[in-house]
Scaffold this motif. Structure first.
Motif, PDB file in Angstrom:
ATOM      1  N   CYS A 265      -5.547  -2.767  13.319  1.00 44.27           N
ATOM      2  CA  CYS A 265      -6.913  -2.136  12.323  1.00 44.27           C
ATOM      3  C   CYS A 265      -6.578  -1.062  12.328  1.00 44.27           C
ATOM      4  CB  CYS A 265      -8.147  -2.186  13.696  1.00 44.27           C
ATOM      5  SG  CYS A 265      -8.392  -4.016  13.817  1.00 44.27           S
ATOM      6  N   ARG A 266      -6.227   0.175  13.510  1.00 42.74           N
ATOM      7  CA  ARG A 266      -6.786   2.030  13.152  1.00 42.74           C
ATOM      8  C   ARG A 266      -7.184   2.149  12.364  1.00 42.74           C
ATOM      9  NH1 ARG A 266      -1.007   0.717  12.293  1.00 42.74           N
ATOM     10  NH2 ARG A 266       0.042   0.016  14.194  1.00 42.74           N
ATOM     11  N   ASN A 267      -7.004   2.586  10.632  1.00 34.87           N
ATOM     12  CA  ASN A 267      -8.277   3.203   9.825  1.00 34.87           C
ATOM     13  C   ASN A 267      -8.093   2.444   8.829  1.00 34.87           C
ATOM     14  OD1 ASN A 267      -8.325   5.718  11.390  1.00 34.87           O
ATOM     15  ND2 ASN A 267      -5.900   6.684   9.731  1.00 34.87           N
ATOM     16  N   PHE A 268      -7.184   0.519   8.232  1.00 37.26           N
ATOM     17  CA  PHE A 268      -7.545  -0.217   7.692  1.00 37.26           C
ATOM     18  C   PHE A 268      -9.335  -0.343   7.796  1.00 37.26           C
ATOM     19  CE2 PHE A 268      -3.640   1.706   7.670  1.00 37.26           C
ATOM     20  CZ  PHE A 268      -2.739   0.629   9.018  1.00 37.26           C
ATOM     21  N   ILE A 269      -9.897  -0.907   8.878  1.00 36.66           N
ATOM     22  CA  ILE A 269     -11.476  -1.595   9.224  1.00 36.66           C
ATOM     23  C   ILE A 269     -12.408  -0.218   8.289  1.00 36.66           C
ATOM     24  CG2 ILE A 269     -12.210  -0.424  11.773  1.00 36.66           C
ATOM     25  CD1 ILE A 269     -12.274  -3.893   9.970  1.00 36.66           C
ATOM     26  N   THR A 270     -11.674   0.770   7.915  1.00 36.59           N
ATOM     27  CA  THR A 270     -12.698   1.704   7.034  1.00 36.59           C
ATOM     28  C   THR A 270     -12.433   1.268   6.089  1.00 36.59           C
ATOM     29  OG1 THR A 270     -12.370   3.667   9.059  1.00 36.59           O
ATOM     30  CG2 THR A 270     -13.180   3.516   6.972  1.00 36.59           C
ATOM     31  N   GLY A 271     -11.408   1.326   5.601  1.00 34.25           N
ATOM     32  CA  GLY A 271     -11.277   0.632   4.014  1.00 34.25           C
ATOM     33  C   GLY A 271     -11.972  -1.328   3.687  1.00 34.25           C
ATOM     34  N   PHE A 272     -11.911  -1.966   5.049  1.00 39.64           N
ATOM     35  CA  PHE A 272     -11.989  -3.325   4.577  1.00 39.64           C
ATOM     36  C   PHE A 272     -13.831  -2.623   5.448  1.00 39.64           C
ATOM     37  CE2 PHE A 272     -14.443  -6.826   7.332  1.00 39.64           C
ATOM     38  CZ  PHE A 272     -13.679  -7.362   6.618  1.00 39.64           C
ATOM     39  N   ASN A 273     -14.891  -1.892   6.007  1.00 40.05           N
ATOM     40  CA  ASN A 273     -16.011  -1.919   5.993  1.00 40.05           C
ATOM     41  C   ASN A 273     -16.741  -0.676   4.546  1.00 40.05           C
ATOM     42  OD1 ASN A 273     -16.348  -3.336   8.061  1.00 40.05           O
ATOM     43  ND2 ASN A 273     -16.270  -1.109   9.352  1.00 40.05           N
ATOM     44  N   ALA A 274     -15.997  -0.351   3.782  1.00 43.93           N
ATOM     45  CA  ALA A 274     -15.808   0.396   2.966  1.00 43.93           C
ATOM     46  C   ALA A 274     -16.266  -0.815   1.522  1.00 43.93           C
ATOM     47  CB  ALA A 274     -15.307   1.692   2.218  1.00 43.93           C
ATOM     48  N   ASN A 275     -15.488  -1.654   1.680  1.00 39.81           N
ATOM     49  CA  ASN A 275     -15.117  -2.734   0.430  1.00 39.81           C
ATOM     50  C   ASN A 275     -16.792  -3.702   0.431  1.00 39.81           C
ATOM     51  OD1 ASN A 275     -13.934  -4.191  -1.989  1.00 39.81           O
ATOM     52  ND2 ASN A 275     -12.725  -5.687  -0.436  1.00 39.81           N
ATOM     53  N   LEU A 276     -17.140  -3.883   1.976  1.00 40.93           N
ATOM     54  CA  LEU A 276     -18.544  -5.075   2.168  1.00 40.93           C
ATOM     55  C   LEU A 276     -19.442  -3.778   1.455  1.00 40.93           C
ATOM     56  CD1 LEU A 276     -17.427  -5.565   6.304  1.00 40.93           C
ATOM     57  CD2 LEU A 276     -17.135  -7.344   4.283  1.00 40.93           C
ATOM     58  N   LYS A 277     -19.800  -2.942   2.153  1.00 39.81           N
ATOM     59  CA  LYS A 277     -20.794  -1.628   1.703  1.00 39.81           C
ATOM     60  C   LYS A 277     -20.534  -1.620   0.390  1.00 39.81           C
ATOM     61  CE  LYS A 277     -22.468   3.151   2.600  1.00 39.81           C
ATOM     62  NZ  LYS A 277     -22.156   4.428   2.992  1.00 39.81           N
ATOM     63  N   LEU A 278     -19.654  -1.817  -0.330  1.00 38.91           N
ATOM     64  CA  LEU A 278     -20.204  -1.359  -1.830  1.00 38.91           C
ATOM     65  C   LEU A 278     -20.018  -2.934  -2.816  1.00 38.91           C
ATOM     66  CD1 LEU A 278     -18.081  -0.524  -4.956  1.00 38.91           C
ATOM     67  CD2 LEU A 278     -16.515  -1.696  -4.451  1.00 38.91           C
ATOM     68  N   TRP A 279     -19.750  -4.339  -2.165  1.00 43.37           N
ATOM     69  CA  TRP A 279     -20.360  -5.232  -2.430  1.00 43.37           C
ATOM     70  C   TRP A 279     -21.797  -5.443  -1.953  1.00 43.37           C
ATOM     71  CZ3 TRP A 279     -18.115  -8.361  -6.067  1.00 43.37           C
ATOM     72  CH2 TRP A 279     -16.738  -8.295  -6.852  1.00 43.37           C
ATOM     73  N   GLN A 280     -22.045  -5.749  -1.092  1.00 50.96           N
ATOM     74  CA  GLN A 280     -23.494  -5.209  -0.486  1.00 50.96           C
ATOM     75  C   GLN A 280     -23.795  -4.700  -1.228  1.00 50.96           C
ATOM     76  OE1 GLN A 280     -24.237  -4.439   3.546  1.00 50.96           O
ATOM     77  NE2 GLN A 280     -25.741  -5.983   4.032  1.00 50.96           N
ATOM     78  N   ALA A 281     -24.217  -3.099  -1.909  1.00 51.48           N
ATOM     79  CA  ALA A 281     -25.100  -2.405  -2.331  1.00 51.48           C
ATOM     80  C   ALA A 281     -25.013  -2.560  -4.133  1.00 51.48           C
ATOM     81  CB  ALA A 281     -24.297  -0.687  -2.669  1.00 51.48           C
ATOM     82  N   GLN A 356      -0.008   0.016   3.271  1.00 52.05           N
ATOM     83  CA  GLN A 356      -1.386  -0.986   3.617  1.00 52.05           C
ATOM     84  C   GLN A 356      -3.344  -0.281   2.496  1.00 52.05           C
ATOM     85  OE1 GLN A 356      -0.812  -1.150   7.701  1.00 52.05           O
ATOM     86  NE2 GLN A 356      -0.473  -3.247   7.535  1.00 52.05           N
ATOM     87  N   PHE A 357      -2.800   1.093   2.840  1.00 55.89           N
ATOM     88  CA  PHE A 357      -3.957   2.537   2.090  1.00 55.89           C
ATOM     89  C   PHE A 357      -4.025   1.886   1.084  1.00 55.89           C
ATOM     90  CE2 PHE A 357      -3.343   5.267   6.104  1.00 55.89           C
ATOM     91  CZ  PHE A 357      -4.531   4.181   7.128  1.00 55.89           C
ATOM     92  N   ILE A 358      -3.046   1.830  -0.148  1.00 51.93           N
ATOM     93  CA  ILE A 358      -2.449   1.588  -1.428  1.00 51.93           C
ATOM     94  C   ILE A 358      -3.049   0.435  -1.600  1.00 51.93           C
ATOM     95  CG2 ILE A 358      -1.207   1.428  -3.616  1.00 51.93           C
ATOM     96  CD1 ILE A 358       0.551   3.690  -1.885  1.00 51.93           C
ATOM     97  N   ILE A 359      -2.879  -0.472  -1.225  1.00 51.05           N
ATOM     98  CA  ILE A 359      -3.857  -1.781  -1.333  1.00 51.05           C
ATOM     99  C   ILE A 359      -4.830  -1.576  -1.079  1.00 51.05           C
ATOM    100  CG2 ILE A 359      -3.860  -4.105  -0.678  1.00 51.05           C
ATOM    101  CD1 ILE A 359      -0.955  -4.059   0.510  1.00 51.05           C
ATOM    102  N   GLN A 360      -5.374  -1.802   0.011  1.00 53.70           N
ATOM    103  CA  GLN A 360      -7.181  -1.257  -0.423  1.00 53.70           C
ATOM    104  C   GLN A 360      -7.907  -0.295  -1.198  1.00 53.70           C
ATOM    105  OE1 GLN A 360      -8.244  -0.037   4.001  1.00 53.70           O
ATOM    106  NE2 GLN A 360      -8.549  -2.181   4.292  1.00 53.70           N
ATOM    107  N   CYS A 361      -6.821   0.833  -1.400  1.00 53.87           N
ATOM    108  CA  CYS A 361      -7.499   1.332  -2.319  1.00 53.87           C
ATOM    109  C   CYS A 361      -7.564   1.090  -3.787  1.00 53.87           C
ATOM    110  CB  CYS A 361      -6.687   2.876  -2.395  1.00 53.87           C
ATOM    111  SG  CYS A 361      -7.344   4.362  -3.375  1.00 53.87           S
ATOM    112  N   ALA A 362      -6.492   0.254  -4.385  1.00 56.80           N
ATOM    113  CA  ALA A 362      -6.456  -0.530  -5.345  1.00 56.80           C
ATOM    114  C   ALA A 362      -7.325  -1.416  -6.160  1.00 56.80           C
ATOM    115  CB  ALA A 362      -5.501  -1.014  -5.728  1.00 56.80           C
ATOM    116  N   ASN A 363      -8.076  -2.120  -4.790  1.00 54.84           N
ATOM    117  CA  ASN A 363      -9.157  -3.000  -4.266  1.00 54.84           C
ATOM    118  C   ASN A 363     -10.860  -2.719  -4.821  1.00 54.84           C
ATOM    119  OD1 ASN A 363     -10.333  -5.398  -3.776  1.00 54.84           O
ATOM    120  ND2 ASN A 363     -11.039  -5.041  -1.962  1.00 54.84           N
ATOM    121  N   LEU A 364     -10.681  -0.933  -3.646  1.00 57.09           N
ATOM    122  CA  LEU A 364     -11.377  -0.753  -3.670  1.00 57.09           C
ATOM    123  C   LEU A 364     -12.691   0.173  -5.236  1.00 57.09           C
ATOM    124  CD1 LEU A 364     -11.822   1.144  -0.069  1.00 57.09           C
ATOM    125  CD2 LEU A 364     -13.388  -0.177  -1.263  1.00 57.09           C
ATOM    126  N   GLN A 365     -10.847   0.568  -5.480  1.00 56.59           N
ATOM    127  CA  GLN A 365     -11.839   1.625  -6.744  1.00 56.59           C
ATOM    128  C   GLN A 365     -11.612   0.343  -7.459  1.00 56.59           C
ATOM    129  OE1 GLN A 365     -11.900   4.295  -6.950  1.00 56.59           O
ATOM    130  NE2 GLN A 365     -11.283   4.798  -4.720  1.00 56.59           N
TER     131      GLN A 365
END
Length: 479
Positions: A265-281, A356-365
């Motif tokens: 998990c480490r910091n990766f759950i932060t990116g996962f939750n950011a994605n949830l927050k984005l789609w929810q908003a 892993q951060f790059i993958i999350q970032c590419a998805n989020l942005q």
């Protein structure tokens, strides 16, 4: 252990390694220690099976071993394993363990590009079929007593079928995962009371991944939106998932919930939750737009209420939701900002974490800019944004260029790993550019759109999606 079972064990280990390196940041739905405990049973059965008398190498051996290891054909249960983590009978737990292991392997084989997993194409169908067949063998028991893995397995199956170019079948399987989440009342945090910390956490993640997938399917594929706060009498009270960050709870908002011993998990759950927050908003805003549209339509049918103009309170409501959407990623940590592509590899952390951060970032942005486009078009439909047609299309091209900048700066493998939903976002943007080209013909705006469409088409071609190549119409959005 036979050379055949070694071949299978090595393939499963390779799938696990690739899954946790590339796919886990987007779908953190499995508990690695439990998964590897299940694999030890899996490989022990392989070593004890009759296959060791007829060793063969290669993918034929993988197929035969998978067939023989399908739990209904397994030898008697090991006496040291009496029940699964949830108290299930041993045979049922072994079935579910086998199904999850092969589903994870299928997810890696189907979703990862060939340059990351060259053998993936030759074993993808084998793992998926083994997982689907085994699920069928205990389907009734699974539906009557589901757990987090029941949803995860179906979610992975749906992803694999989607990647294979069968969107309708994928939607059907995803519907099974959605209905299980509803039956289990995972929208309600109190449904998790009395469960182990690991199972509680996995159920939260399973709920939110299905919730997010529901929004993605509605916005990108005109599917009906079936999971939102109005779907449930109590609304959605389930907390966001938690993770570990150097041994402490994630900054997510859930420090009151026990953190599972999940080393990935480490910091990766932060990116996962950011994605949830984005789609929810985004979905909250789009649902409100739809409510106003329906309200105005009803007013038009009434003789004494013919106005389509939004009232001031209605405009203020949309303004507030729009601000929430636009600012929902303002607090992203540095490793999830777009400049991550250039500097995260020099941050001093392990290269696997950088990936892993790059993958999350590419998805989020990319998701953010895609949703900006959808919302902009929705606002124009209800005349919320005061602008002429040319100014509106200019605004659209600016969003396209923001999205293209992200895709051109990110490593191409990060785009590939994001899978078919990424392709759908690109097609949506491409359809917008085509409509601009059609409306403006030889104007400078059309020239800009043609230039950007050429870049977008090149990216889409290189992604080599197995789904339909036709750009999808963006004229309507199913809510």
């Amino acid at each position: 252990m036979s050379s055949r079972s070694k071949t299978l064990e090595q393939m499963v280990e390779q799938c696990f390694g690739l899954f946790f390196e590339y796919l886990y940041p987007l779908t953190p739905l499995v508990h690695e220690p439990s998964l590897r405990d299940g694999l030890s049973i899996f490989t022990r059965k392989a070593s004890n099976s009759a296959l060791q008398n007829a060793p063969r190498n290669g993918n034929d051996g993988v197929a035969d071993t998978l067939s023989a290891l399908n739990p209904p054909a397994w030898p008697g249960d090991s006496p040291d394993v009496a029940s699964g983590p949830g108290g299930e009978a041993s045979g049922s737990w072994h079935d579910a363990t086998f199904t999850l292991i092969t589903a994870v392997c299928a997810e890696a084989a189907f979703l990862l590009p060939r340059d990351l997993f060259p053998e993936g194409g030759s074993v993808a169908d084998l793992f998926l079929q083994a997982s689907r067949d085994c699920l069928t063998s205990y389907l009734e028991a699974d539906l009557e007593n589901p757990n987090a893995n029941s949803i995860t397995i179906r979610y992975f199956h749906s992803n694999c079928v989607h990647a294979a170019g069968k969107p309708e079948y994928s939607w059907h399987i995803f519907g099974e995962a959605t209905r299980l989440a509803q039956v289990m009342r995972l929208h309600d945090e109190t449904s998790l009371e009395g469960l182990s910390p690991v199972e509680s956490e996995l159920r939260r993640r399973a709920f939110w991944i299905v919730y997010m997938g529901d929004k993605s399917a509605a916005i990108l594929n005109n599917r009906p939106m079936t999971m939102h706060k109005y779907s449930f009498e109590t609304g959605v009270t389930t907390a966001y998932p938690t993770g570990t960050d150097n041994g402490s709870a994630s900054a997510a908002n859930m420090s009151n919930v026990a953190t599972p011993p999940d080393t990935y998990c480490r910091n990766f759950i932060t990116g996962f939750n950011a994605n949830l927050k984005l789609w929810q908003a985004a979905s909250d805003l789009l649902i409100q737009v739809r409510l106003f549209q329906d309200q105005k339509s009803n007013e038009l049918s009434a003789a004494n209420s013919p106005s389509q103009v939004l009232t001031e309170p209605e405009r203020q409501r949309l303004d507030s939701l729009f601000v929430q959407f636009i600012t929902c990623m303002d607090d992203l940590p540095p490793y999830l900002q777009s400049y991550t592509f250039a500097c995260v590899g020099n941050a001093g952390g392990p290269i696997s974490e950088a990936k892993q951060f790059i993958i999350q970032c590419a998805n989020l942005q990319v998701s953010f800019h895609c949703l900006r486009m959808v919302i902009t078009q929705k606002f124009e439909d209800i005349a919320f944004l005061a602008a002429g047609a040319e100014q509106a299309d200019l605004r659209r091209t600016e969003i396209v260029r923001d999205m293209l900048r992200v895709m051109q700066e990110a490593p191409f493998w990060a785009l590939q790993v994001n899978g078919e939903p990424y392709v759908e976002k690109i097609r949506l943007i491409g359809a917008t550019l085509l409509s601009i080209i059609h409306r403006h013909q030889a104007s400078p705006l059309a020239a800009r759109a043609r230039s950007d469409f050429s870049v977008l088409l090149d990216i889409l071609t290189r992604l080599d999606s197995k789904a339909s190549d036709a750009l999808k119409s963006t004229s309507t959005w199913a809510m």
